[in-house]
Scaffold this active site. Structure first.
Site, PDB file in Angstrom:
ATOM      1  CE  LYS A 135      25.746 -58.338  49.820  1.00 27.35           C
ATOM      2  NZ  LYS A 135      24.959 -57.398  48.997  1.00 27.35           N
ATOM      3  CG  HIS A 178      18.656 -60.105  52.576  1.00 34.52           C
ATOM      4  ND1 HIS A 178      18.180 -58.878  52.964  1.00 34.52           N
ATOM      5  CD2 HIS A 178      19.203 -59.922  51.347  1.00 34.52           C
ATOM      6  CE1 HIS A 178      18.415 -57.998  52.009  1.00 34.52           C
ATOM      7  NE2 HIS A 178      19.035 -58.602  51.013  1.00 34.52           N
TER       8      HIS A 178
HETATM    9 FE   LIG Z   1      22.588 -61.234  49.226  1.00 34.22          FE
END
Ligand SMILES: [Fe+2]
Length: 230
Positions: free
Chosen positions: A86, A82
């Protein structure tokens, strides 16, 4: 409650409905998954551990509301990946220890669902998995991102991951905060119901945590070892 009372949109596309096709698609997805989690872990150990725990919590919710084997697999992969967006975070953001973020840091954070979606599209990941990743920061009241979707507009998988994500973020130590006790974290989830989180899923998850405890913070594989709630 069962899955039909929720916004049930987790089914795989028609191309992947046969068991053989599903296994082939899964094998390809598994290789991509292994590569992605390796890259993610080398960048940011916390996010990798967080992904594993979120995957395990999401699976527990999915089993409890009676989702199918394919849907459970979608949740496991979606939970694991998820926050994959990043991996493009700057070193400055990854090592940040302040609670107040600059406007540019906040903008960088808000881009991670979109980056995750683009990355997984290139890797040919199944659409329901991509939806879990893209919509996991949407909120029931429409104040989330990236799209500002409301309640039933948000796919079920993303709503499940959102509950699991919040709880794990609250119960684990971060550079800028100590993790809450599980009972306090469940209380915080209760306050977020209706605004951020789905009431039914939060209720199901809270019952499961009370019965089965927490996933271990330092877990190294997807098989869950659990801690008792205190
Ligand atoms: Fe997140």
């Amino acid at each position: 409650m069962d899955a039909t009372t929720l916004n049930h949109k987790l089914v795989f596309p028609a191309a992947v409905t046969g068991i053989q096709e599903f296994q082939q698609a899964s094998a390809e997805a598994f290789c991509n998954l292994a590569a992605l989690t390796l890259v993610m872990g080398s960048q940011d150990a916390y996010t990798q551990g967080h992904g594993r725990r979120v995957a395990a919590y999401a699976e527990r919710i999915a089993r409890r509301i009676g989702l199918s084997a394919e849907e459970i697999e979608t949740l496991r992969i979606g939970g694991l990946l998820h926050d994959i967006g990043k991996i493009t975070f700057s070193r400055k953001l990854l090592t940040n220890t302040r609670t107040r973020l600059s406007a540019s840091m906040r903008a960088e954070i808000r881009r991670h669902p979109e980056i995750g979606r683009e990355l997984l599209k290139v890797l040919n990941m199944a659409e329901p998995v991509i939806d879990c990743v893209y919509y996991h920061h949407e909120r029931l009241n429409g104040t989330g991102y990236p799209r500002g979707l409301k309640a039933d507009q948000i796919p079920l998988g993303a709503k499940i991951i959102s509950v699991a994500d919040c709880f794990d973020a609250l119960t684990t130590d971060r550079p800028y905060q100590r993790g809450k006790r599980p009972v306090d974290a469940l209380q915080t989830l209760k306050h977020l119901v209706g605004r951020n989180l789905c009431p039914e899923l939060t209720r199901v998850f809270s019952a499961d945590v009370r019965e089965n405890g927490l996933e271990r913070p330092l877990e190294t594989n997807l098989q869950s070892a659990r801690l008792v709630v205190v």
